[in-house]
Design a protein around this motif. Structure first.
Motif, PDB file in Angstrom:
ATOM      1  N   UNK A  52       7.536  14.952  -0.658  1.00  0.00           N
ATOM      2  CA  UNK A  52       8.728  15.299   0.082  1.00  0.00           C
ATOM      3  C   UNK A  52       9.806  14.807  -0.532  1.00  0.00           C
ATOM      4  N   UNK A  53       9.701  14.096  -1.455  1.00  0.00           N
ATOM      5  CA  UNK A  53      11.141  13.709  -2.259  1.00  0.00           C
ATOM      6  C   UNK A  53      12.201  12.999  -1.416  1.00  0.00           C
ATOM      7  N   UNK A  54      11.618  12.282  -0.068  1.00  0.00           N
ATOM      8  CA  UNK A  54      12.539  11.900   0.794  1.00  0.00           C
ATOM      9  C   UNK A  54      12.978  10.537   0.367  1.00  0.00           C
ATOM     10  N   UNK A  55      12.542   9.830  -0.916  1.00  0.00           N
ATOM     11  CA  UNK A  55      13.373   8.640  -1.296  1.00  0.00           C
ATOM     12  C   UNK A  55      14.273   8.980  -2.287  1.00  0.00           C
ATOM     13  N   UNK A  56      14.667  10.265  -2.703  1.00  0.00           N
ATOM     14  CA  UNK A  56      15.704  10.440  -3.749  1.00  0.00           C
ATOM     15  C   UNK A  56      17.095   9.962  -3.368  1.00  0.00           C
ATOM     16  N   UNK A  95       0.966  -1.130  -0.063  1.00  0.00           N
ATOM     17  CA  UNK A  95      -0.110  -0.119  -0.009  1.00  0.00           C
ATOM     18  C   UNK A  95       0.823   1.249  -0.081  1.00  0.00           C
ATOM     19  N   UNK A  96       1.953   1.247   0.832  1.00  0.00           N
ATOM     20  CA  UNK A  96       2.828   2.417   0.715  1.00  0.00           C
ATOM     21  C   UNK A  96       3.415   2.528  -0.725  1.00  0.00           C
ATOM     22  N   UNK A  97       4.002   1.607  -1.520  1.00  0.00           N
ATOM     23  CA  UNK A  97       4.261   1.545  -2.716  1.00  0.00           C
ATOM     24  C   UNK A  97       3.346   2.233  -3.594  1.00  0.00           C
ATOM     25  N   UNK A  98       2.039   1.595  -3.631  1.00  0.00           N
ATOM     26  CA  UNK A  98       1.093   2.350  -4.257  1.00  0.00           C
ATOM     27  C   UNK A  98       1.035   3.717  -4.261  1.00  0.00           C
ATOM     28  N   UNK A  99       0.998   4.294  -2.880  1.00  0.00           N
ATOM     29  CA  UNK A  99       1.016   5.879  -2.589  1.00  0.00           C
ATOM     30  C   UNK A  99       2.323   6.506  -3.152  1.00  0.00           C
ATOM     31  N   UNK A 100       3.383   5.801  -3.240  1.00  0.00           N
ATOM     32  CA  UNK A 100       4.585   6.235  -3.702  1.00  0.00           C
ATOM     33  C   UNK A 100       4.629   6.583  -5.202  1.00  0.00           C
ATOM     34  N   UNK A 103      -3.518   4.651   6.199  1.00  0.00           N
ATOM     35  CA  UNK A 103      -2.456   5.450   6.510  1.00  0.00           C
ATOM     36  C   UNK A 103      -1.062   5.149   6.002  1.00  0.00           C
ATOM     37  N   UNK A 104      -1.066   3.930   5.134  1.00  0.00           N
ATOM     38  CA  UNK A 104       0.356   3.335   4.467  1.00  0.00           C
ATOM     39  C   UNK A 104       0.321   3.943   3.109  1.00  0.00           C
ATOM     40  N   UNK A 105      -0.783   4.051   2.533  1.00  0.00           N
ATOM     41  CA  UNK A 105      -1.073   4.650   1.120  1.00  0.00           C
ATOM     42  C   UNK A 105      -0.476   6.100   1.364  1.00  0.00           C
ATOM     43  N   UNK A 106      -1.395   6.689   2.360  1.00  0.00           N
ATOM     44  CA  UNK A 106      -0.860   8.509   2.724  1.00  0.00           C
ATOM     45  C   UNK A 106       0.508   8.431   2.935  1.00  0.00           C
ATOM     46  N   UNK A 107       1.018   7.553   3.665  1.00  0.00           N
ATOM     47  CA  UNK A 107       2.733   7.597   4.065  1.00  0.00           C
ATOM     48  C   UNK A 107       3.408   7.698   2.716  1.00  0.00           C
ATOM     49  N   UNK A 108       2.884   6.803   1.641  1.00  0.00           N
ATOM     50  CA  UNK A 108       3.558   6.810   0.327  1.00  0.00           C
ATOM     51  C   UNK A 108       3.470   7.980  -0.361  1.00  0.00           C
ATOM     52  N   UNK A 109       2.442   8.663  -0.323  1.00  0.00           N
ATOM     53  CA  UNK A 109       2.070   9.994  -0.808  1.00  0.00           C
ATOM     54  C   UNK A 109       2.753  11.026  -0.396  1.00  0.00           C
ATOM     55  N   UNK A 110       3.041  10.973   1.126  1.00  0.00           N
ATOM     56  CA  UNK A 110       3.749  11.973   1.723  1.00  0.00           C
ATOM     57  C   UNK A 110       5.245  11.903   1.300  1.00  0.00           C
TER      58      UNK A 110
END
Length: 349
Positions: free
Chosen positions: A194-198, A53-58, A183-190
């Motif tokens: 914020x470009x945190x995984x660059x 779900x996180x990756x879906x948001x990402x 919440x995990x999808x929303x975390x991925x969107x966040x």
């Protein structure tokens, strides 16, 4: 995360390689989870599923709600119903060849449960159950879009966490599960915004996350995500799931450095729909052999790790050598692919 920065993490054909590796790694865990492993192994696998779900948001993009529903219906619900229909046919054939109690369902009840997305154990054939994930993602994304549009996303996320403590069951169309995993999808969107995984996660940070994940997830006993049940310690499950997101992401960035591992896992990652829909059916191919030796369920429980390796091998051969048009048809992704590139498909390319 901007498209350019995501591609900076190494991409192929406009796909971020480590995300494909992560999906492939998670699908390997899903297959393992369904090979009847001991409870401790199931505990270690379960919270990691939230990384999906996180990756879906990402990787998702913000588009108008109407367009999003139409697009995701083609990408998720059409595959769900297509693969459910195919798996119903497989179940009927398997039941006719090897009649067993665990396959004994009425066709009418199976169809009704498929249409309303009720996929609990004991009310529908096992090979159809994993498909619950697709409607859950579909509903989850609708929740996110509506709540964000109404500017009450934080309220929805809070309700999602609270629901883990008070709501237990299996509502139609996974309405309850979708809320709990929001919440995990929303975390991925966040993270994307914020470009945190660059930048890559360091080896030490990944190792620490993996260690903490093992410790926390080991105590997440008898969790049934598809039925919105998170055990006796839901808060611990949330912690394990968040740590698992970090661990799986960092581990996938490490694994992609090995060409052999990258090729295998990314292949599974690119064929997530097919693997999700048919990994239990693939296991049925060796089911009759076990039936000749003794009780298949007992044998699979005793030799679950060997069964997992066999199942993964069968799946690899299937996704490696079955023609692309056949995989597309069986996965139900034909409308989604036509939507992305109608001219190419029209010319049969």
């Amino acid at each position: 995360m901007s498209r350019r920065r995501m591609e900076g993490l190494t991409s192929s054909d406009e796909r971020v390689v480590w995300i494909d590796v992560a999906r492939g790694f998670l699908m390997a865990l899903v297959v393992m989870y369904h090979t009847l492993p001991p409870q401790i192994a199931a505990n270690l696998i379960n919270p990691a599923a939230c990384t999906f779900f996180f990756l879906s948001g990402l990787i998702s993009r913000d588009i108008p709600l109407k367009d999003s529903i139409s697009k995701r219906f083609k990408q998720l619900m059409i595959p769900y119903y297509t693969m459910a229909l195919a798996n119903t046919a497989i179940w009927l054939i398997a039941r006719a060849i090897v009649p067993r109690q665990e396959m004994n369902f009425t066709l009418g009840s199976v169809i009704a449960n498929i249409l309303t997305v009720r996929t609990a154990v004991g009310i529908i054939p096992l090979n159809i159950i994993p498909l619950w994930f697709l409607p859950a993602v579909f509903v989850m994304e609708i929740y996110y879009s509506l709540l964000r549009r109404l500017r009450i996303l934080i309220v929805g996320i809070t309700i999602g966490f609270v629901s883990m403590y008070f709501f237990y069951g299996s509502l139609p169309f996974k309405l309850d599960v979708a809320l709990a995993v929001l919440p995990y999808f929303a975390l991925g969107k966040f993270v994307r915004s914020r470009d945190l995984f660059s930048k890559r996660l360091s080896f030490l940070f990944t190792a620490l996350a993996c260690s903490l994940y093992v410790v926390t997830s080991a105590f997440c006993n008898e969790v049934y995500l598809m039925e919105d049940y998170f055990g006796t310690l839901p808060f611990l499950y949330v912690i394990a799931a968040i740590i698992g997101i970090i661990a799986v992401s960092g581990l996938s960035q490490i694994l992609q450095k090995s060409k052999a591992v990258r090729n295998v896992l990314s292949l599974f990652g690119r064929r997530t729909l097919f693997v999700l829909g048919y990994h239990i059916a693939a296991g049925f191919l060796v089911y009759p052999l076990f039936d000749l030796i003794g009780d298949p369920i007992e044998i699979m429980e005793r030799f679950w790790f060997a069964y997992w390796i066999i199942n993964m091998g069968v799946l690899y051969l299937m996704i490696r050598y079955i023609p692309e048009p056949v995989i597309t048809a069986l996965s139900g992704s034909f409308l989604a692919k036509w939507q992305r590139n109608p001219e190419r498909l029209t010319h049969g390319k």
